[in-house]
Write an enzyme that holds these catalytic residues in place. Structure first.
Site, PDB file in Angstrom:
ATOM      1  N   CYS A  37       0.334  -1.647  -0.256  1.00 51.62           N
ATOM      2  CA  CYS A  37       0.145  -0.393  -0.318  1.00 51.62           C
ATOM      3  C   CYS A  37       0.965   1.117  -0.225  1.00 51.62           C
ATOM      4  O   CYS A  37       0.252   2.502  -0.185  1.00 51.62           O
ATOM      5  CB  CYS A  37      -0.764   0.365   1.461  1.00 51.62           C
ATOM      6  SG  CYS A  37       0.056  -0.116   2.628  1.00 51.62           S
ATOM      7  N   CYS A  67      -2.696   3.729   7.813  1.00 50.39           N
ATOM      8  CA  CYS A  67      -4.552   3.524   7.893  1.00 50.39           C
ATOM      9  C   CYS A  67      -5.270   3.131   9.036  1.00 50.39           C
ATOM     10  O   CYS A  67      -3.578   2.817   9.830  1.00 50.39           O
ATOM     11  CB  CYS A  67      -4.821   2.042   6.723  1.00 50.39           C
ATOM     12  SG  CYS A  67      -3.899   0.579   8.217  1.00 50.39           S
ATOM     13  N   CYS A 111      -1.029  -5.119   8.170  1.00 47.88           N
ATOM     14  CA  CYS A 111      -0.803  -4.186   8.405  1.00 47.88           C
ATOM     15  C   CYS A 111      -0.098  -4.088   9.464  1.00 47.88           C
ATOM     16  O   CYS A 111       0.902  -3.058  10.505  1.00 47.88           O
ATOM     17  CB  CYS A 111      -1.495  -2.821   8.770  1.00 47.88           C
ATOM     18  SG  CYS A 111      -3.165  -3.309   7.156  1.00 47.88           S
TER      19      CYS A 111
HETATM   20 FE1  FES Z   1      -1.233  -0.022   4.721  1.00 45.28          FE
HETATM   21 FE2  FES Z   1      -2.213  -0.736   6.902  1.00 45.28          FE
HETATM   22  S1  FES Z   1      -3.319  -0.809   4.064  1.00 45.28           S
HETATM   23  S2  FES Z   1      -0.546  -0.357   6.390  1.00 45.28           S
END
Ligand code: FES
Length: 166
Positions: A37, A67, A111
């Protein structure tokens, strides 16, 4: 659990993250990014000898640009790691983090790895700067994280170069 799929505990850590920010005094810094991400996390440690003469995490903080799950897992890991010896802190795993947070949506498990990687990178930084022996599995993990960082840097190179010019 709310309609976003996050537990109350996750939301509590997200809204009021524990130990958030940058330590004034630190001797270990872990910088990691998530290849999936692009989120990034910087984690700071102040390692000192505890009363038993072992090296332990006296203070910990982090800056997370990511996030809800990345921020809440950073907060949870800071609670778990504070006061622990280096060996104990290296054993913190995603199951322990998930236990603190109640649960995490399966799609968000990656994450929680970001916070674990940042902690091990900060420990790696502390050990290498102080010329202390580095456990073999920590060295391997560091190499893997370095490779991932290169992928991210490469991916965002055009974008960051454009930013510098502006
Ligand atoms: Fe990037 Fe959670 S979506 S660390």
């Amino acid at each position: 659990m709310n309609q976003t799929g996050y537990t109350k505990e996750v939301m509590k850590h997200f809204q009021k993250p524990h130990h958030y920010g940058r330590l004034n005094k630190y001797n270990g810094l872990g910088k990691v990014g998530n290849v999936v991400c692009g989120d990034v996390l910087w984690l700071y440690l102040n390692v000192l000898k505890n009363k038993n003469g072992q090296e332990a995490i006296k203070d910990i903080s982090y800056e997370t640009y990511g996030c809800v799950a990345a921020i809440s897992t950073s907060s949870a890991i800071s609670d778990l790691a504070k006061g622990k010896t280096i060996e104990e802190a290296l054993k913190i795993n995603k199951e322990q983090i998930i236990k603190v947070l109640g649960d995490l949506p399966p799609i968000k498990i990656h994450c929680s790895l970001l916070a674990i990687d940042a902690l091990s990178e900060a420990i790696y930084d502390y050990l290498s700067k102080n010329k202390k022996p580095i456990p073999e599995n920590l060295e391997e993990k560091h190499q893997k994280i370095e490779r991932a960082k290169k992928v991210i840097e490469e991916r965002y190179k055009k974008w960051t170069e454009k930013e510098k010019k502006e």
